[in-house]
Structures are given as structure tokens and as C-alpha cells.
Design an enzyme around this catalytic site. Sequence first.
Site, PDB file in Angstrom:
ATOM      1  N   ARG A  18      52.442  45.799  36.743  1.00 50.20           N
ATOM      2  CA  ARG A  18      52.062  45.055  35.535  1.00 50.20           C
ATOM      3  C   ARG A  18      50.869  44.196  35.890  1.00 50.20           C
ATOM      4  NH1 ARG A  18      55.724  41.463  31.515  1.00 50.20           N
ATOM      5  NH2 ARG A  18      56.068  43.552  30.715  1.00 50.20           N
ATOM      6  N   LYS A  34      43.403  36.509  49.356  1.00 47.57           N
ATOM      7  CA  LYS A  34      42.391  36.331  50.413  1.00 47.57           C
ATOM      8  C   LYS A  34      41.126  37.117  50.093  1.00 47.57           C
ATOM      9  CE  LYS A  34      45.945  36.495  54.042  1.00 47.57           C
ATOM     10  NZ  LYS A  34      46.332  37.387  55.137  1.00 47.57           N
ATOM     11  N   ARG A  36      62.621  40.998  31.850  1.00 50.72           N
ATOM     12  CA  ARG A  36      63.263  42.273  31.515  1.00 50.72           C
ATOM     13  C   ARG A  36      62.590  43.481  32.140  1.00 50.72           C
ATOM     14  NH1 ARG A  36      64.471  38.741  27.742  1.00 50.72           N
ATOM     15  NH2 ARG A  36      62.354  38.132  28.168  1.00 50.72           N
ATOM     16  N   THR A  37      61.267  43.552  32.043  1.00 55.15           N
ATOM     17  CA  THR A  37      60.588  44.767  32.507  1.00 55.15           C
ATOM     18  C   THR A  37      60.765  44.895  34.017  1.00 55.15           C
ATOM     19  OG1 THR A  37      59.040  44.490  30.704  1.00 55.15           O
ATOM     20  CG2 THR A  37      58.428  46.047  32.403  1.00 55.15           C
ATOM     21  N   HIS A  40      51.883  49.254  26.790  1.00 57.45           N
ATOM     22  CA  HIS A  40      53.157  49.002  27.477  1.00 57.45           C
ATOM     23  C   HIS A  40      54.033  50.240  27.240  1.00 57.45           C
ATOM     24  CE1 HIS A  40      56.406  47.008  29.295  1.00 57.45           C
ATOM     25  NE2 HIS A  40      56.397  45.850  28.665  1.00 57.45           N
TER      26      HIS A  40
HETATM   27  C1  NCD Z   1      56.530  42.135  26.103  1.00 55.50           C
HETATM   28  C2  NCD Z   1      55.313  42.174  26.989  1.00 55.50           C
HETATM   29  O1  NCD Z   1      55.334  41.675  28.114  1.00 55.50           O
HETATM   30  O2  NCD Z   1      54.340  42.748  26.540  1.00 55.50           O
HETATM   31  N1  NCD Z   1      57.702  41.857  26.762  1.00 55.50           N
HETATM   32  C3  NCD Z   1      58.369  42.832  27.437  1.00 55.50           C
HETATM   33  O3  NCD Z   1      57.824  43.530  28.257  1.00 55.50           O
HETATM   34  N2  NCD Z   1      59.654  42.998  27.120  1.00 55.50           N
HETATM   35  C4  NCD Z   1      56.336  41.303  24.905  1.00 55.50           C
HETATM   36  C5  NCD Z   1      55.970  39.860  25.035  1.00 55.50           C
HETATM   37  O4  NCD Z   1      55.751  39.323  26.112  1.00 55.50           O
HETATM   38  O5  NCD Z   1      55.932  39.215  23.983  1.00 55.50           O
END
Ligand code: NCD
Length: 358
Positions: free
Chosen positions: A139, A118, A89-90, A172
Site C-alpha cells: 500500500r 536513508k 483492515r486491509t 484499491h
Molecule cells: C479504504 C482505503 O484505505 O482506501 N479503507 C480500506 O482499505 N478499507 C477507505 C478509506 O480509508 O476511507
Amino acid sequence: MAKLTDISWEDFSTLYLESKKPYLERQDGSLMPYHTLFAQQFDRNILERLCSLANRIRFINKSKEGALYLKNVLAHKRAMLYFSQPSSRTFLSHLAACQLLGITTGSVRDAATSSEFKGESHEDSIRTFSSYFDMIIMRSPERGLAEKMAWELSNSERPIPILNAGSGKDQHPTQALLDIYTLIRSFENKGGLDGRTVVFCGDLLRGRTVRSLSYLLTDFNDIKQIFVAPKELQVPDDVIEILKKKNIRFEIGDDLREATKIADAVYMTRIQDEWDESKGESAKIDTSRFKFRAEELALLGKESIIMHPLPRRDEIDTCCDHDPRAMYWRQMRNGMWIRAALIASSFGFERTIMDCGY
Ligand code: NCD
């Protein structure tokens, strides 16, 4: 005006998060974040402006003319999606948000396919991305990495904004934005978000979405937060300290049914066992009472909602999925709109979109 070029990394990294905020703002007086790194950068004014912009983008995009207008707004920009941790999703909602605004994207989704494999340092990798792109959406499993990279880039010859799409167990912020946007929309014709009770349930110790959302909720008036979890996975002290410091009402408990009866929103989370220190450690914890099933649904208020950042395992029974109070599907789509709003404002296009003729 505070600038990241005026402060050393040593001094910056030791500031309280709230004190870092002005260093991360755009330099045009808009107060909008340039780098987005943690929830402490947002206050109610900024949150409401972002939600209005998200609503505006959502509305403009309904007509073909509007959608084509939006596709031109940032057609001169490129964004790099650098995800070295799993994501559906993200990743996709940031990608879709970029597409809405006409931004061209590139991506690395697996560090094993980049030169970091590397032995290249994060600093060099980020500097490389900034040579080709105008924003980095990243991320990482490493806490604080996005912050370090933001400082590095701001002090380089090619400063570009960094957007934290999840940093370790820590923060997040864009998930918290979509959660707040969902809460605001859910209660907008029902008296608003102030004074509500939000229940967090599941792995509150290692869930970064919980820390970020808990903070954003403190920007609203008189919201009570209830943390329901097995004692091994209860909310960490740093979250509680902030609530105490800001005089926020909260409770810590382990009875989901009782909490559901008084909740306006129940925010379920999955067990984050990827962070287990020894193999199978989470599996030994009894989580059976921390699942939302038909019994809990029957106790939930008529106007209350169920949320989840997703992905879910079995913590929300699929029997809840078609209930009008299940908000987790809408949360996903809200993520695309609010991320488009955030990206547009980090590039300085908030007013352009708000004031356009569509
Ligand atoms: C969350 C995350 O990655 O922190 N998911 C997300 O970004 N929608 C929650 C999770 O992984 O449980």
C-alpha cells in the site's frame, strides 16, 4: 502470451489499463492475475472463479482437518506486507489470508523504519524484499507505484507477484473484490446482482475504493450506478468516461434520501481529508446531507444493503449497526476469504484447492 519482459516501461505505462491486463496474468493459461494492480484486470469469469474459490476456502476452513490442510497449501511461501500508509483492515485481512494458507509473513508498516528513510529508492527496497519473500502486498500513497514495481520485478532476476493493497487516490482492487464478493453473496438467493442499482455516497472524488468498485460493477449486466455527493467531491471524469464508453446507466446527484429509496445497495464512504490541498479545505464543505441515519434506514428497501469500506466517521449512524441490512461488518470478514482466494490463485493453486477432497 504477453509478458512484462517483452515490453519497455515507457510502452507499458502508456497503454490503456484494459490493454495491460494480459501482461499481468499468470503464464500458465489460467488467466488468473499474477500481479494484481487495478480493477480493469478482472472480468466476470475471473470474478466468479475467485468468489467460488473464496467460498471453497471458507467451507474447507470450517473443520480442523480442513483448516490444517489449507495451512499446508502455501507453507513453502513467504509474503511481505509493505504498507507505507495507514491501514487496519486491509493489512490484517491480508495477514489473516496468508495465515489461512500457511504463508509466512514479514512486514514494514512505516517507511521511517525502512532504508527508504536513508534515501533508498523504491526500486531498491522492493528488490530487497524480493530477495527474502515470494510475494509483495503493498500500500502506498503514490499512484502507479505498484505498477512500476511489478514491471521492475518482472524484469529482475527474481520475479515475484505484487498485490496492490491501495495506491494513492487511484485504485484499491482487493477492496473492490471484497465488495463484489459481498454484493454477490447478498443477492445470490434473491435473483443475483445483474440489474441492480448501486448508490455511492460521500467523497467520490478521492475515494479509491469507489473507482475500483465502479469498474468491477461494469462487468455485470445492466447495473445502474448513482453517485451522490457534494459537488466539490463528485465522482471524477475518468470514472464517468468509462461508464459512458461501456454504455452503463448512471446518475449524478445530491439527494441521498431519494437515491436510498431505489437503491439495492448504498455504498457509503468517508471524507478523505488526508488529501486536502490546503489545511481544513474539506471541513468547509457541507456534508450534512451525505450521512446515512435512521431517516435513511427507514427509506431503504427490505432486501437492500448498506456497505462501507471502513473506517467510518459519522457517515453511518451507529443506530444502523445491528440492522440485518448493515453489511459492513461482513464485508470485512469477506475480505479475508477473497484475499486468500486471490493469493492462492496468483501462486497457481486455484485448482489444487477447488479439487481437494475436503
Ligand atoms: C479504504 C482505503 O484505505 O482506501 N479503507 C480500506 O482499505 N478499507 C477507505 C478509506 O480509508 O476511507
